[in-house]
Write an enzyme that holds these catalytic residues in place. Structure first.
Site, PDB file in Angstrom:
ATOM      1  N   ASN A  86       5.656  -2.309   9.057  1.00 57.64           N
ATOM      2  CA  ASN A  86       4.908  -3.266   8.241  1.00 57.64           C
ATOM      3  C   ASN A  86       3.654  -2.665   7.607  1.00 57.64           C
ATOM      4  O   ASN A  86       3.210  -3.145   6.567  1.00 57.64           O
ATOM      5  CB  ASN A  86       4.512  -4.452   9.141  1.00 57.64           C
ATOM      6  N   PHE A  96      -1.068   6.605 -15.403  1.00 55.25           N
ATOM      7  CA  PHE A  96      -1.866   7.708 -15.959  1.00 55.25           C
ATOM      8  C   PHE A  96      -3.300   7.723 -15.438  1.00 55.25           C
ATOM      9  O   PHE A  96      -4.071   8.626 -15.747  1.00 55.25           O
ATOM     10  CB  PHE A  96      -1.797   7.707 -17.481  1.00 55.25           C
ATOM     11  N   SER A 138       9.099  -4.467  -0.695  1.00 57.53           N
ATOM     12  CA  SER A 138       8.570  -5.363  -1.722  1.00 57.53           C
ATOM     13  C   SER A 138       9.512  -5.346  -2.922  1.00 57.53           C
ATOM     14  O   SER A 138      10.102  -4.301  -3.237  1.00 57.53           O
ATOM     15  CB  SER A 138       7.197  -4.860  -2.162  1.00 57.53           C
ATOM     16  N   TYR A 153       2.419   2.142  -5.521  1.00 55.50           N
ATOM     17  CA  TYR A 153       3.011   1.187  -4.573  1.00 55.50           C
ATOM     18  C   TYR A 153       4.510   1.086  -4.815  1.00 55.50           C
ATOM     19  O   TYR A 153       5.320   1.206  -3.895  1.00 55.50           O
ATOM     20  CB  TYR A 153       2.334  -0.164  -4.765  1.00 55.50           C
ATOM     21  N   LYS A 157       7.483   2.052  -2.269  1.00 53.49           N
ATOM     22  CA  LYS A 157       8.383   1.026  -1.730  1.00 53.49           C
ATOM     23  C   LYS A 157       9.836   1.302  -2.148  1.00 53.49           C
ATOM     24  O   LYS A 157      10.758   1.019  -1.378  1.00 53.49           O
ATOM     25  CB  LYS A 157       7.942  -0.372  -2.164  1.00 53.49           C
ATOM     26  N   VAL A 185       2.087 -13.175  -0.566  1.00 56.14           N
ATOM     27  CA  VAL A 185       1.585 -13.792   0.664  1.00 56.14           C
ATOM     28  C   VAL A 185       0.058 -13.743   0.739  1.00 56.14           C
ATOM     29  O   VAL A 185      -0.559 -12.720   0.401  1.00 56.14           O
ATOM     30  CB  VAL A 185       2.170 -13.036   1.888  1.00 56.14           C
ATOM     31  N   THR A 187      -2.795 -12.807   2.229  1.00 59.05           N
ATOM     32  CA  THR A 187      -3.360 -11.867   3.203  1.00 59.05           C
ATOM     33  C   THR A 187      -4.452 -11.115   2.444  1.00 59.05           C
ATOM     34  O   THR A 187      -4.686 -11.380   1.259  1.00 59.05           O
ATOM     35  CB  THR A 187      -2.292 -10.849   3.662  1.00 59.05           C
TER      36      THR A 187
HETATM   37  P1  NAP Z   1      -2.804  -6.385   4.698  1.00 62.08           P
HETATM   38  O1  NAP Z   1      -3.350  -7.686   5.124  1.00 62.08           O
HETATM   39  O2  NAP Z   1      -3.552  -5.538   3.756  1.00 62.08           O
HETATM   40  O3  NAP Z   1      -2.473  -5.551   6.030  1.00 62.08           O
HETATM   41  C1  NAP Z   1      -2.032  -4.231   5.961  1.00 62.08           C
HETATM   42  C2  NAP Z   1      -2.004  -3.681   7.362  1.00 62.08           C
HETATM   43  O4  NAP Z   1      -1.564  -2.314   7.297  1.00 62.08           O
HETATM   44  C3  NAP Z   1      -3.376  -3.677   8.042  1.00 62.08           C
HETATM   45  O5  NAP Z   1      -3.221  -4.047   9.393  1.00 62.08           O
HETATM   46  C4  NAP Z   1      -3.796  -2.230   7.923  1.00 62.08           C
HETATM   47  O6  NAP Z   1      -4.696  -1.806   8.938  1.00 62.08           O
HETATM   48  C5  NAP Z   1      -2.443  -1.561   8.100  1.00 62.08           C
HETATM   49  N1  NAP Z   1      -2.480  -0.141   7.757  1.00 62.08           N
HETATM   50  C6  NAP Z   1      -2.901   0.455   6.620  1.00 62.08           C
HETATM   51  N2  NAP Z   1      -2.836   1.779   6.750  1.00 62.08           N
HETATM   52  C7  NAP Z   1      -2.373   2.041   8.006  1.00 62.08           C
HETATM   53  C8  NAP Z   1      -2.100   3.203   8.744  1.00 62.08           C
HETATM   54  N3  NAP Z   1      -2.329   4.423   8.224  1.00 62.08           N
HETATM   55  N4  NAP Z   1      -1.600   3.094  10.002  1.00 62.08           N
HETATM   56  C9  NAP Z   1      -1.387   1.879  10.549  1.00 62.08           C
HETATM   57  N5  NAP Z   1      -1.660   0.730   9.911  1.00 62.08           N
HETATM   58  C10 NAP Z   1      -2.146   0.818   8.650  1.00 62.08           C
HETATM   59  O7  NAP Z   1      -1.362  -6.556   4.026  1.00 62.08           O
HETATM   60  P2  NAP Z   1      -0.145  -7.574   4.289  1.00 62.08           P
HETATM   61  O8  NAP Z   1      -0.096  -8.476   3.136  1.00 62.08           O
HETATM   62  O9  NAP Z   1      -0.179  -8.105   5.661  1.00 62.08           O
HETATM   63  O10 NAP Z   1       1.060  -6.547   4.107  1.00 62.08           O
HETATM   64  C11 NAP Z   1       1.954  -6.194   5.143  1.00 62.08           C
HETATM   65  C12 NAP Z   1       3.174  -5.552   4.504  1.00 62.08           C
HETATM   66  O11 NAP Z   1       3.792  -6.503   3.609  1.00 62.08           O
HETATM   67  C13 NAP Z   1       2.862  -4.313   3.663  1.00 62.08           C
HETATM   68  O12 NAP Z   1       3.841  -3.329   3.885  1.00 62.08           O
HETATM   69  C14 NAP Z   1       2.950  -4.845   2.246  1.00 62.08           C
HETATM   70  O13 NAP Z   1       3.250  -3.838   1.316  1.00 62.08           O
HETATM   71  C15 NAP Z   1       4.032  -5.886   2.362  1.00 62.08           C
HETATM   72  N6  NAP Z   1       3.999  -6.883   1.284  1.00 62.08           N
HETATM   73  C16 NAP Z   1       2.939  -7.744   1.189  1.00 62.08           C
HETATM   74  C17 NAP Z   1       2.936  -8.675   0.148  1.00 62.08           C
HETATM   75  C18 NAP Z   1       1.809  -9.676  -0.007  1.00 62.08           C
HETATM   76  O14 NAP Z   1       1.832 -10.468  -0.968  1.00 62.08           O
HETATM   77  N7  NAP Z   1       0.814  -9.716   0.883  1.00 62.08           N
HETATM   78  C19 NAP Z   1       3.981  -8.710  -0.790  1.00 62.08           C
HETATM   79  C20 NAP Z   1       5.051  -7.806  -0.643  1.00 62.08           C
HETATM   80  C21 NAP Z   1       5.043  -6.907   0.403  1.00 62.08           C
HETATM   81  P3  NAP Z   1      -6.326  -1.755   8.698  1.00 62.08           P
HETATM   82  O15 NAP Z   1      -6.829  -3.147   8.999  1.00 62.08           O
HETATM   83  O16 NAP Z   1      -6.766  -0.721   9.687  1.00 62.08           O
HETATM   84  O17 NAP Z   1      -6.541  -1.364   7.275  1.00 62.08           O
END
Ligand code: NAP
Length: 229
Positions: A86, A96, A138, A153, A157, A185, A187
């Site tokens: 995740n 660019f 995603s 991104y 992905k 979502v 977040t």
């Molecule tokens: P988020 O709130 O930004 O959380 C991202 C998480 O990833 C945080 O816990 C962050 O930890 C952790 N992370 C970043 N770099 C890391 C590393 N090197 N090692 C371990 N953990 C790390 O994002 P989210 O919305 O929950 O997203 C979760 C997943 O869903 C992601 O893969 C994202 O691409 C995918 N997604 C999200 C959406 C959306 O709309 N939110 C849409 C499509 C896909 P820190 O707190 O330490 O930074």
């Protein structure tokens, strides 16, 4: 038999909610995060809700961190049955204007993180004859939609989707390896204006994490429905 799920990037957002929902579904959960203080605080919150959740430090960008986490789990006799990749970052620069460092960070977290954890944890699943891998991808990385996500991104992905297919093809049918799009979502990544809650976002994730033996593998899902890669 209680299955164990490990979730990366789980101190907040979708990862944290995934830990809650997986524990509510009866799994023992290993909540991992790169920052020990943030991660253990989040695990303590879920423990206070009466859920079976432990914490392990794991920075998916570092092979040594993944290896150390796997070693600590082996020392605790914890076998990972379910792996939820995740952890993610969302750089928004257009192609660019994209620095190589930003591109590398996106690949390190969004793609190579899952490469490392799959190499660490999937062989044990294959040996034991049971495993579920959920790669939180995603629609931004969908090749058939022209990679609509921001450059670094979307490319990462799309790579995660490719990794999903390669890992699925490298194991037998008893290890289900799928990718999913949680939708947009609310977040830190998605922002406050996103239409979906983290609870809604984790429905498909938990479904894939607990698929029955005749469930799908090597596929990409949104809202429990298969979508084109
Ligand atoms: P988020 O709130 O930004 O959380 C991202 C998480 O990833 C945080 O816990 C962050 O930890 C952790 N992370 C970043 N770099 C890391 C590393 N090197 N090692 C371990 N953990 C790390 O994002 P989210 O919305 O929950 O997203 C979760 C997943 O869903 C992601 O893969 C994202 O691409 C995918 N997604 C999200 C959406 C959306 O709309 N939110 C849409 C499509 C896909 P820190 O707190 O330490 O930074």
């Amino acid at each position: 038999m209680t299955r164990t799920a490990l979730v990366t990037g789980a101190n907040r957002g979708i990862g944290l909610e995934a830990c809650r929902q997986l524990a509510l579904a009866g799994l023992a959960v290993v909540l991992t995060a790169r920052d020990p203080a943030r991660g253990s605080r989040s695990a303590a919150r879920l423990q206070a809700e009466g859920l079976e959740v432990s914490f392990e430090q794991l920075d998916v960008t570092e092979l040594a961190s993944v290896a150390a986490c796997a070693r600590r789990l082996a020392d605790r006799n914890v076998e990972v049955d379910v792996l939820v990749n995740n952890a993610g970052v969302y750089p928004t620069q257009t192609f660019f204007r994209l620095d190589e460092a930003v591109m590398m960070e996106s690949l390190q977290v969004n793609l190579l993180g899952a490469f490392r954890t799959c190499q660490a944890f999937v062989p044990g699943m294959a040996r034991r004859g049971y495993g579920r891998v959920v790669n939180v991808s995603s629609g931004g990385g969908a090749m058939t939609e022209g990679i609509p996500g921001p450059a670094a991104y979307g490319i990462a992905k799309a790579g995660l989707n490719a990794l999903t297919r390669v890992v699925a093809g490298a194991v037998g049918n008893h290890v289900k390896v799928n990718a999913m799009c949680p939708g947009w979502v609310r977040t830190e990544m998605g922002g406050p204006g996103a239409p979906r809650s983290a609870v809604e976002a984790t429905d498909t994730l938990v479904w894939l994490a607990t698929l029955p033996g005749d469930g799908p593998t090597n596929a990409f899902f949104r809202d429990r429905r298969s979508i084109p890669w």
